[in-house]
Design an enzyme around this catalytic site. Structure first.
Site, mmCIF file in Angstrom:
data_model
loop_
_atom_site.group_PDB
_atom_site.id
_atom_site.type_symbol
_atom_site.label_atom_id
_atom_site.label_comp_id
_atom_site.label_asym_id
_atom_site.label_seq_id
_atom_site.Cartn_x
_atom_site.Cartn_y
_atom_site.Cartn_z
ATOM 1 N N HIS A 57 0.836 -1.192 0.000
ATOM 2 C CA HIS A 57 0.000 0.000 0.000
ATOM 3 C C HIS A 57 0.873 1.243 0.000
ATOM 4 C CE1 HIS A 57 -2.960 2.956 0.069
ATOM 5 N NE2 HIS A 57 -2.359 3.504 1.106
ATOM 6 N N TYR A 63 1.996 5.518 -2.249
ATOM 7 C CA TYR A 63 2.334 6.880 -1.815
ATOM 8 C C TYR A 63 3.770 7.242 -2.173
ATOM 9 C CZ TYR A 63 -2.174 6.812 0.298
ATOM 10 O OH TYR A 63 -3.527 6.717 0.460
ATOM 11 N N HIS A 82 -9.521 2.381 -11.019
ATOM 12 C CA HIS A 82 -9.062 3.249 -9.914
ATOM 13 C C HIS A 82 -7.595 3.625 -10.089
ATOM 14 C CE1 HIS A 82 -7.777 4.426 -5.866
ATOM 15 N NE2 HIS A 82 -7.002 3.342 -5.792
ATOM 16 N N PHE A 83 -6.760 2.627 -10.337
ATOM 17 C CA PHE A 83 -5.344 2.998 -10.243
ATOM 18 C C PHE A 83 -4.805 3.684 -11.500
ATOM 19 C CE2 PHE A 83 -4.510 -1.755 -10.767
ATOM 20 C CZ PHE A 83 -3.812 -1.697 -11.970
ATOM 21 N N HIS A 84 -5.582 3.649 -12.587
ATOM 22 C CA HIS A 84 -5.123 4.484 -13.702
ATOM 23 C C HIS A 84 -5.528 5.944 -13.505
ATOM 24 C CE1 HIS A 84 -4.193 0.609 -15.506
ATOM 25 N NE2 HIS A 84 -3.366 1.282 -16.271
ATOM 26 N N ARG A 142 -10.540 -8.617 -13.240
ATOM 27 C CA ARG A 142 -9.277 -8.053 -13.720
ATOM 28 C C ARG A 142 -8.313 -9.211 -13.976
ATOM 29 N NH1 ARG A 142 -5.963 -5.794 -8.373
ATOM 30 N NH2 ARG A 142 -4.386 -5.361 -9.949
ATOM 31 N N ARG A 143 -7.235 -8.944 -14.699
ATOM 32 C CA ARG A 143 -6.171 -9.925 -14.918
ATOM 33 C C ARG A 143 -6.687 -11.212 -15.576
ATOM 34 N NH1 ARG A 143 -2.578 -9.319 -9.341
ATOM 35 N NH2 ARG A 143 -1.338 -7.624 -10.141
HETATM 36 FE FE1 HAS Z 1 -5.560 2.909 -4.195
HETATM 37 C C1 HAS Z 1 -5.995 -0.452 -4.801
HETATM 38 C C2 HAS Z 1 -7.654 2.726 -1.506
HETATM 39 C C3 HAS Z 1 -4.963 6.235 -3.459
HETATM 40 C C4 HAS Z 1 -2.927 2.914 -6.402
HETATM 41 N N1 HAS Z 1 -4.662 1.516 -5.402
HETATM 42 C C5 HAS Z 1 -5.012 0.196 -5.524
HETATM 43 C C6 HAS Z 1 -4.163 -0.435 -6.482
HETATM 44 C C7 HAS Z 1 -3.269 0.512 -6.909
HETATM 45 C C8 HAS Z 1 -3.596 1.733 -6.223
HETATM 46 C C9 HAS Z 1 -2.130 0.316 -7.892
HETATM 47 O O1 HAS Z 1 -8.800 0.554 0.292
HETATM 48 C C10 HAS Z 1 -4.263 -1.881 -6.955
HETATM 49 C C11 HAS Z 1 -3.252 -2.773 -6.346
HETATM 50 C C12 HAS Z 1 -3.362 -4.157 -6.917
HETATM 51 O O2 HAS Z 1 -2.690 -4.423 -7.924
HETATM 52 O O3 HAS Z 1 -4.152 -4.968 -6.400
HETATM 53 N N2 HAS Z 1 -6.232 4.239 -2.790
HETATM 54 C C13 HAS Z 1 -7.117 3.970 -1.802
HETATM 55 C C14 HAS Z 1 -7.406 5.184 -1.051
HETATM 56 C C15 HAS Z 1 -6.653 6.183 -1.620
HETATM 57 C C16 HAS Z 1 -5.899 5.570 -2.684
HETATM 58 C C17 HAS Z 1 -8.332 5.330 0.112
HETATM 59 N N3 HAS Z 1 -4.221 4.307 -4.811
HETATM 60 C C18 HAS Z 1 -4.125 5.602 -4.363
HETATM 61 C C19 HAS Z 1 -3.010 6.250 -4.985
HETATM 62 C C20 HAS Z 1 -2.424 5.312 -5.818
HETATM 63 C C21 HAS Z 1 -3.208 4.108 -5.698
HETATM 64 C C22 HAS Z 1 -2.588 7.680 -4.707
HETATM 65 C C23 HAS Z 1 -1.239 5.414 -6.698
HETATM 66 C C24 HAS Z 1 -0.466 6.453 -6.819
HETATM 67 N N4 HAS Z 1 -6.635 1.437 -3.352
HETATM 68 C C25 HAS Z 1 -7.367 1.556 -2.208
HETATM 69 C C26 HAS Z 1 -7.864 0.229 -1.813
HETATM 70 C C27 HAS Z 1 -7.389 -0.680 -2.742
HETATM 71 C C28 HAS Z 1 -6.620 0.110 -3.696
HETATM 72 C C29 HAS Z 1 -8.696 -0.115 -0.657
HETATM 73 C C30 HAS Z 1 -7.589 -2.204 -2.755
HETATM 74 C C31 HAS Z 1 -8.744 -2.552 -3.566
HETATM 75 C C32 HAS Z 1 -8.863 -4.030 -3.776
HETATM 76 O O4 HAS Z 1 -9.854 -4.602 -3.318
HETATM 77 O O5 HAS Z 1 -7.998 -4.666 -4.410
HETATM 78 C C33 HAS Z 1 -6.597 7.618 -1.112
HETATM 79 O O6 HAS Z 1 -5.355 7.854 -0.569
HETATM 80 C C34 HAS Z 1 -6.967 8.625 -2.132
HETATM 81 C C35 HAS Z 1 -6.910 10.032 -1.596
HETATM 82 C C36 HAS Z 1 -7.134 11.020 -2.686
HETATM 83 C C37 HAS Z 1 -7.880 12.121 -2.601
HETATM 84 C C38 HAS Z 1 -8.012 13.040 -3.770
HETATM 85 C C39 HAS Z 1 -7.384 14.397 -3.500
HETATM 86 C C40 HAS Z 1 -7.365 15.197 -4.751
HETATM 87 C C41 HAS Z 1 -6.358 16.018 -5.090
HETATM 88 C C42 HAS Z 1 -6.452 16.774 -6.383
HETATM 89 C C43 HAS Z 1 -6.906 18.167 -6.117
HETATM 90 C C44 HAS Z 1 -7.375 18.772 -7.350
HETATM 91 C C45 HAS Z 1 -7.206 20.064 -7.622
HETATM 92 C C46 HAS Z 1 -7.730 20.438 -8.929
HETATM 93 C C47 HAS Z 1 -6.528 21.024 -6.730
HETATM 94 C C48 HAS Z 1 -8.593 12.504 -1.357
HETATM 95 C C49 HAS Z 1 -5.171 16.238 -4.204
HETATM 96 C C50 HAS Z 1 -7.825 21.893 -9.189
HETATM 97 C C51 HAS Z 1 -7.745 22.012 -10.659
HETATM 98 C C52 HAS Z 1 -8.244 23.028 -11.340
HETATM 99 C C53 HAS Z 1 -8.088 23.047 -12.782
HETATM 100 C C54 HAS Z 1 -9.009 24.120 -10.734
HETATM 101 CU CU CU1 Z 2 -3.724 0.503 -0.872
#
Ligand code: HAS
Ligand code: CU1
Length: 561
Positions: free
Chosen positions: A236, A240, A387-389, A450-451
């Site tokens: 996990h 990050y 999700h992860f893309h 998947r996969r």
């Molecule tokens: Fe995830 C599965 C939960 C974030 C990558 N995640 C994956 C896998 C990958 C991955 C690769 O709880 C699959 C792994 C595999 O092969 O099996 N993930 C989360 C949660 C977050 C999260 C709660 N994941 C990421 C990030 C990744 C990533 C970052 C890669 C870099 N994920 C999971 C869970 C699984 C999971 C389960 C397992 C699922 C399963 O069953 O297999 C959080 O940390 C996300 C927090 C993000 C936010 C968004 C903040 C937004 C921002 C942008 C601001 C935008 C602005 C736009 C300022 C709260 C900071 C303004 C623009 C203008 C133009 C005005």
């Molecule tokens: Cu994770």
């Protein structure tokens, strides 16, 4: 020593003009180029993957592929293990050197590059020869050739050496500046890789103590639950480790590029400390469906996962505020008028703004994954790659593309080739990834696994067709977008106009200077935060390893593909 400004007396050393020697810049360039080589392979395999979900028999069209799983392994390993870390291994030490206005340690620089290059060669050998079709997660009992595991180990070692380099520079600076606050730019880079160092240890144990001895026959059988748990202990937090270098750019560099400032020194430090503390003790959210782990422990990890959601939320607000400041400084008026005034025609900024927008959806889908009951619906379906893309495949990838548009000119002294094409490239990729993720999410909600190689799976569902086709179309656009990126970068490196490149990194000022007294000074106590992180890890993983887990070394290796 360098000049020191008085406004932010404690943080801004030698604000203009520090340059690393050419030899060191060369090592950094080559570190990044290795990542680009990997990514080039990675996007061809990505195209094949996306088309396979549209029910196209890719083994006919991609004759170099022995099996679907070989392609999927190459795609994952190249993109998320080699590319991401190659970039960070160069980017973070460069910023640390710049923040302290000090040279890097040359021995460590070349050693890190050497480990990365050798690791990459071993990975290419093992995957290309069909000896390691075990996917990037390398779950036992699927067994790979030992060169695959050694390759991963060497890539990880290269990250440790990059961290060691940053620490050497930090310690030598600290000796001469005992009372000063750590410059914010250095602080975020150090905490990012300190987090990753702690996080990488469990999988290092997994590889060195189990998978490598098992793959060469010293250990006859292994314990898949133990291997999976050690992998996700690291796995996990690895997401990050990919994300934080992008956040470094969003917090510290983008404000300068859009004409704004960093909103708060303290908030930025606090957010990175939270990532150091909370990224690791959350791995069981990848194992909600695994047996052998109690519901209570899964619950603890679920709560901590919601905890690590918070610093990303804070990031969204803080970065948006910096952007708004920039937009208003350029004449933006009204509630949303500032958005139009952002420098959308600057390719480095555009790619990163699009990365942020995609990450809003990446974050929302992450929250769904983390919610135990909803996870039961989407686990192991194509929803997950959806999700992860939108996280690593866009928030991170597009940010690294955007950073490259100033970094490669900065490192080579050549002007970026064809700015307009760079804009086209990012838009194409962005539109592609949204279509792709929509397709994957839709099919996943209808239960498409998947996969799985659809063409050969022997079962199908008409409800997967729309999602599959969208995945194919979106993936093709993503491929075109990144192909254009390579053309632009290659043309810049070989034919870019000499001169006209940025002489310095885009380093933003902070709205308020860092505090020089009071409790906030403790933010800089890196040893303290590392210790707290270790305590949290013990709380989150101790009960499993000390109570629930009983060794069960029953599994020989399997090689199916
Ligand atoms: Fe995830 C599965 C939960 C974030 C990558 N995640 C994956 C896998 C990958 C991955 C690769 O709880 C699959 C792994 C595999 O092969 O099996 N993930 C989360 C949660 C977050 C999260 C709660 N994941 C990421 C990030 C990744 C990533 C970052 C890669 C870099 N994920 C999971 C869970 C699984 C999971 C389960 C397992 C699922 C399963 O069953 O297999 C959080 O940390 C996300 C927090 C993000 C936010 C968004 C903040 C937004 C921002 C942008 C601001 C935008 C602005 C736009 C300022 C709260 C900071 C303004 C623009 C203008 C133009 C005005
Ligand atoms: Cu994770």
């Amino acid at each position: 020593m360098s000049a020191t400004t008085t406004t932010a007396a404690a943080t801004v050393l030698n604000p203009a003009g520090f340059q690393l020697p050419e030899r060191q810049l060369r090592a950094l360039r080559w570190t990044i180029y290795i990542g680009y080589l990997a990514l080039t392979a990675g996007i061809f395999h990505g195209l094949a993957q996306a088309l396979s979900y549209a029910d196209i028999d890719i083994l006919k069209f991609f004759p170099f592929l022995r099996s679907y799983y070989q392609g999927l392994t190459a795609h994952g390993v190249a993109n998320v293990i080699v590319f991401t870390f190659s970039f960070s291994n160069a980017f973070l030490p460069l910023l640390v050197a710049r923040a302290f206005a000090r040279k890097l340690n040359e021995g460590l620089l070349w050693a890190s590059l050497g480990a990365l290059a050798l690791g990459n060669m071993l990975l290419i050998y093992s995957i290309a020869s069909g000896k390691a079709s075990v996917l990037y997660t390398s779950y036992a009992p699927l067994q790979a050739h030992v060169t695959f595991y050694l390759g991963v180990v060497l890539v990880v070692v290269s990250t440790w050496l990059a961290l060691a380099n940053m620490l050497v520079v930090y310690v030598s600076w600290r000796k001469e500046n005992p009372g000063l606050r750590i410059p914010l730019l250095a602080f975020v880079c150090l905490t990012s890789y300190l987090m990753w160092f702690l996080a990488s240890l469990p999988d290092a144990v997994n590889l060195l103590a189990f998978l490598i001895p098992w793959s060469v026959g010293w250990l006859e059988k292994t314990d898949p639950l133990l291997n999976r748990t050690l992998f996700w202990f690291t796995g996990h937090a690895i997401v990050y480790a990919w994300l934080l270098p992008a956040y470094v750019s969003w917090y510290l560099l983008i404000p300068k590029q859009v004409g704004g400032r960093i909103i708060s020194d303290s908030l930025t430090r606090f957010v990175f400390i939270l990532f150091l503390l909370l990224s690791i003790p959350t791995g069981f959210h990848h194992q909600y469906t695994d047996p052998g782990i109690s519901q209570g422990m899964k619950f603890v990890h679920a709560i901590l996962t919601f905890g690590v959601f918070f610093p990303s939320l804070a990031t969204a607000f803080s970065v948006a505020a910096s952007l708004e400041m920039g937009g208003r400084n350029h004449g933006g008026r009204g509630l949303l008028g500032w958005i139009k005034k952002l420098p959308w025609s600057n390719p480095s900024v555009l790619a990163q703004l699009l990365a942020m927008i995609a990450f809003v959806f990446g974050g929302i889908t992450g929250l769904i994954n983390a919610s135990y009951t909803m996870n039961q619906v989407i686990h192991n379906t194509t929803w997950i790659p959806g999700h992860f893309h939108m996280t690593v495949g866009s928030a991170v990838a597009l940010t690294l593309v955007g950073v490259a548009y100033w970094l490669i000119p900065y490192l080579t002294g050549r002007k970026l080739w064809n700015t307009r094409l760079a804009l086209v490239s990012s838009w194409t990729y962005f539109v592609g990834v949204l279509i792709f993720a929509r397709g994957m999410a839709d099919a996943g909600l209808h239960g498409m696994p998947r996969r799985i190689y659809r063409v050969q799976a022997g079962y199908n569902n008409i409800e997967w067709d729309l999602g599959g086709v969208l995945t194919g179309i979106g993936g093709s656009l993503m491929f075109v977008g990144l192909l254009l990126f390579f053309v632009i970068i290659a043309m810049t490196i070989f034919f870019g106009k000499k001169g006209g490149a940025p002489r310095d990194i885009p380093w933003s000022e902070t709205l308020t200077a860092p505090k020089l007294s009071g409790w906030e000074v403790r933010y800089d106590n890196l040893k303290l935060w590392v210790a707290v992180a270790i305590v949290l890890i013990l709380i989150a993983y101790g009960p499993f390893f000390l109570g629930m887990y009983s060794p069960n070394f029953v599994s020989p290796g399997f090689k199916f593909f």
